[in-house]
Design a protein around this motif. Sequence first.
Motif, PDB file in Angstrom:
ATOM      1  N   ILE A   6       0.857  -1.188   0.000  1.00 41.32           N
ATOM      2  CA  ILE A   6       0.000   0.000   0.000  1.00 41.32           C
ATOM      3  C   ILE A   6       0.894   1.240   0.000  1.00 41.32           C
ATOM      4  O   ILE A   6       1.746   1.397   0.869  1.00 41.32           O
ATOM      5  N   THR A   7       0.693   2.121  -0.986  1.00 41.78           N
ATOM      6  CA  THR A   7       1.512   3.324  -1.066  1.00 41.78           C
ATOM      7  C   THR A   7       0.677   4.477  -1.615  1.00 41.78           C
ATOM      8  O   THR A   7      -0.501   4.297  -1.926  1.00 41.78           O
ATOM      9  N   ASN A   8       1.298   5.671  -1.743  1.00 39.90           N
ATOM     10  CA  ASN A   8       0.501   6.836  -2.115  1.00 39.90           C
ATOM     11  C   ASN A   8       0.340   7.039  -3.623  1.00 39.90           C
ATOM     12  O   ASN A   8      -0.770   6.974  -4.150  1.00 39.90           O
ATOM     13  N   VAL A   9       1.436   7.299  -4.359  1.00 41.37           N
ATOM     14  CA  VAL A   9       1.316   7.585  -5.786  1.00 41.37           C
ATOM     15  C   VAL A   9       2.351   6.784  -6.588  1.00 41.37           C
ATOM     16  O   VAL A   9       3.380   6.378  -6.045  1.00 41.37           O
ATOM     17  N   PRO A  10       2.101   6.568  -7.885  1.00 36.50           N
ATOM     18  CA  PRO A  10       3.026   5.778  -8.710  1.00 36.50           C
ATOM     19  C   PRO A  10       4.196   6.598  -9.257  1.00 36.50           C
ATOM     20  O   PRO A  10       4.281   6.879 -10.451  1.00 36.50           O
ATOM     21  N   SER A  11       5.100   7.005  -8.393  1.00 35.13           N
ATOM     22  CA  SER A  11       6.288   7.716  -8.847  1.00 35.13           C
ATOM     23  C   SER A  11       7.152   6.742  -9.653  1.00 35.13           C
ATOM     24  O   SER A  11       7.165   5.546  -9.367  1.00 35.13           O
ATOM     25  N   PRO A  12       7.862   7.225 -10.663  1.00 32.46           N
ATOM     26  CA  PRO A  12       8.614   6.333 -11.557  1.00 32.46           C
ATOM     27  C   PRO A  12       9.579   5.410 -10.835  1.00 32.46           C
ATOM     28  O   PRO A  12       9.645   4.212 -11.142  1.00 32.46           O
ATOM     29  N   TYR A  13      10.361   5.935  -9.889  1.00 33.24           N
ATOM     30  CA  TYR A  13      11.350   5.095  -9.206  1.00 33.24           C
ATOM     31  C   TYR A  13      10.686   4.027  -8.341  1.00 33.24           C
ATOM     32  O   TYR A  13      11.195   2.923  -8.196  1.00 33.24           O
ATOM     33  N   VAL A  30      -1.619  -1.174  -4.172  1.00 36.68           N
ATOM     34  CA  VAL A  30      -2.761  -0.271  -4.084  1.00 36.68           C
ATOM     35  C   VAL A  30      -2.226   1.144  -3.879  1.00 36.68           C
ATOM     36  O   VAL A  30      -1.550   1.427  -2.883  1.00 36.68           O
ATOM     37  N   PHE A  31      -2.527   2.031  -4.830  1.00 36.29           N
ATOM     38  CA  PHE A  31      -2.109   3.425  -4.757  1.00 36.29           C
ATOM     39  C   PHE A  31      -3.258   4.275  -4.214  1.00 36.29           C
ATOM     40  O   PHE A  31      -4.413   4.092  -4.599  1.00 36.29           O
ATOM     41  N   GLU A  32      -2.939   5.220  -3.354  1.00 35.89           N
ATOM     42  CA  GLU A  32      -3.973   6.099  -2.818  1.00 35.89           C
ATOM     43  C   GLU A  32      -4.503   7.046  -3.883  1.00 35.89           C
ATOM     44  O   GLU A  32      -5.688   7.366  -3.917  1.00 35.89           O
ATOM     45  N   ARG A  33      -3.597   7.521  -4.763  1.00 39.14           N
ATOM     46  CA  ARG A  33      -3.988   8.456  -5.816  1.00 39.14           C
ATOM     47  C   ARG A  33      -3.210   8.166  -7.092  1.00 39.14           C
ATOM     48  O   ARG A  33      -2.175   7.509  -7.066  1.00 39.14           O
ATOM     49  N   THR A  34      -3.707   8.687  -8.214  1.00 40.38           N
ATOM     50  CA  THR A  34      -3.033   8.475  -9.491  1.00 40.38           C
ATOM     51  C   THR A  34      -1.836   9.393  -9.660  1.00 40.38           C
ATOM     52  O   THR A  34      -0.904   9.089 -10.397  1.00 40.38           O
ATOM     53  N   HIS A  35      -1.840  10.552  -8.997  1.00 39.40           N
ATOM     54  CA  HIS A  35      -0.734  11.487  -9.136  1.00 39.40           C
ATOM     55  C   HIS A  35      -0.707  12.462  -7.958  1.00 39.40           C
ATOM     56  O   HIS A  35      -1.696  12.617  -7.233  1.00 39.40           O
ATOM     57  N   ALA A  36       0.439  13.098  -7.798  1.00 40.50           N
ATOM     58  CA  ALA A  36       0.605  14.087  -6.743  1.00 40.50           C
ATOM     59  C   ALA A  36       0.163  15.459  -7.251  1.00 40.50           C
ATOM     60  O   ALA A  36       0.343  15.784  -8.429  1.00 40.50           O
ATOM     61  N   LYS A  37      -0.360  16.250  -6.359  1.00 38.42           N
ATOM     62  CA  LYS A  37      -0.886  17.560  -6.721  1.00 38.42           C
ATOM     63  C   LYS A  37       0.194  18.499  -7.219  1.00 38.42           C
ATOM     64  O   LYS A  37      -0.058  19.360  -8.076  1.00 38.42           O
ATOM     65  N   ASP A  38       1.424  18.358  -6.691  1.00 41.23           N
ATOM     66  CA  ASP A  38       2.499  19.292  -7.029  1.00 41.23           C
ATOM     67  C   ASP A  38       3.362  18.824  -8.195  1.00 41.23           C
ATOM     68  O   ASP A  38       4.440  19.352  -8.426  1.00 41.23           O
ATOM     69  N   ALA A  61      -6.148  14.294   0.337  1.00 39.99           N
ATOM     70  CA  ALA A  61      -5.546  14.930   1.503  1.00 39.99           C
ATOM     71  C   ALA A  61      -4.119  15.320   1.164  1.00 39.99           C
ATOM     72  O   ALA A  61      -3.348  14.478   0.684  1.00 39.99           O
ATOM     73  N   GLY A  62      -3.750  16.576   1.371  1.00 40.15           N
ATOM     74  CA  GLY A  62      -2.401  17.012   1.056  1.00 40.15           C
ATOM     75  C   GLY A  62      -2.125  16.938  -0.433  1.00 40.15           C
ATOM     76  O   GLY A  62      -3.036  16.950  -1.260  1.00 40.15           O
ATOM     77  N   VAL A  63      -0.851  16.826  -0.785  1.00 38.73           N
ATOM     78  CA  VAL A  63      -0.470  16.846  -2.197  1.00 38.73           C
ATOM     79  C   VAL A  63      -0.443  15.462  -2.836  1.00 38.73           C
ATOM     80  O   VAL A  63      -0.524  15.323  -4.052  1.00 38.73           O
ATOM     81  N   ASP A  64      -0.334  14.398  -2.008  1.00 39.64           N
ATOM     82  CA  ASP A  64      -0.154  13.078  -2.628  1.00 39.64           C
ATOM     83  C   ASP A  64      -0.797  11.929  -1.850  1.00 39.64           C
ATOM     84  O   ASP A  64      -0.409  10.780  -2.022  1.00 39.64           O
ATOM     85  N   SER A 227      20.435  22.566 -10.149  1.00 37.82           N
ATOM     86  CA  SER A 227      19.781  21.990 -11.322  1.00 37.82           C
ATOM     87  C   SER A 227      18.323  21.750 -10.967  1.00 37.82           C
ATOM     88  O   SER A 227      18.018  20.938 -10.083  1.00 37.82           O
ATOM     89  N   LEU A 228      17.436  22.468 -11.610  1.00 38.93           N
ATOM     90  CA  LEU A 228      16.023  22.430 -11.237  1.00 38.93           C
ATOM     91  C   LEU A 228      15.271  21.319 -11.961  1.00 38.93           C
ATOM     92  O   LEU A 228      15.468  21.085 -13.147  1.00 38.93           O
ATOM     93  N   VAL A 229      14.407  20.656 -11.202  1.00 37.92           N
ATOM     94  CA  VAL A 229      13.497  19.654 -11.741  1.00 37.92           C
ATOM     95  C   VAL A 229      12.119  20.257 -11.742  1.00 37.92           C
ATOM     96  O   VAL A 229      11.616  20.685 -10.698  1.00 37.92           O
ATOM     97  N   ALA A 230      11.479  20.353 -12.901  1.00 31.17           N
ATOM     98  CA  ALA A 230      10.182  21.002 -13.001  1.00 31.17           C
ATOM     99  C   ALA A 230       9.131  20.252 -12.204  1.00 31.17           C
ATOM    100  O   ALA A 230       9.066  19.029 -12.228  1.00 31.17           O
ATOM    101  N   SER A 231       8.297  20.998 -11.467  1.00 29.14           N
ATOM    102  CA  SER A 231       7.231  20.383 -10.682  1.00 29.14           C
ATOM    103  C   SER A 231       5.891  20.468 -11.409  1.00 29.14           C
ATOM    104  O   SER A 231       4.974  19.740 -11.124  1.00 29.14           O
ATOM    105  N   HIS A 232       5.749  21.398 -12.350  1.00 29.20           N
ATOM    106  CA  HIS A 232       4.523  21.511 -13.123  1.00 29.20           C
ATOM    107  C   HIS A 232       4.758  22.359 -14.365  1.00 29.20           C
ATOM    108  O   HIS A 232       5.819  22.902 -14.523  1.00 29.20           O
TER     109      HIS A 232
END
Length: 232
Positions: A6-13, A30-38, A61-64, A227-232
Amino acid sequence: MKVLFITNVPSPYRVDFFEELGKNVDLTVVFERTHAKDREKIWHKLNFKNFKAYFLNGIRAGVDSSLSFKILKFINQDFDIIVLGGYSTPTSILSELYLRIRKIPFILNADGAFIRENESKLKKKIKTWLISNANYWICSGKFTKETLKYYGAKEDRIFTYPFTSIRQSDILSHIPTIEEKIELRNKLGILEDKIVLSVGQFIYRKGFDILIKATSKLDKNIEAYISLVASH
């Protein structure tokens, strides 16, 4: 072996980790959500081959994370091992309460954590209760292991395992020569003898403000690069 994770979102790693784990066990995630809000949806990985995936999509709830009572349906199925991918989301807390009431053994996973010595006594008691309730713990390094111990985990039941977002293709085949390093520095416009490199989303919790302030204390031959990683 049938495993429920059981985890929150399907991050690639994380999905890559599940793909490898799914080669050795009958894995249901089982993922809580399909993606994180941020983060943009494109950042998340939704193609699964070696495991079965389900999304709860409850009350966000929250971002993820989310709160969903549907998780109980999965917990009540016949799994040999149940792993909670965290202890702080509404769904994970609900899952843990239910598991304890039903006296179902479970493993608590932690990818990264640190001790907050200045937190309130109430918050520490709540975290200690949530963390110490597990039967076993798995984590990705010694610092997280020390944190788990601090909050009540039994040392002889904590197991560390290799967890990384680096692939074999990301690793250089050889150590660059001095000439190659100089060529790359010139290409990137790096003139300083030494650099401090930081990579991540340009958001407050990453602490770039602290890094920027600290640069004023660096020697002139040292520079900080972000080195910036885009959030949106």
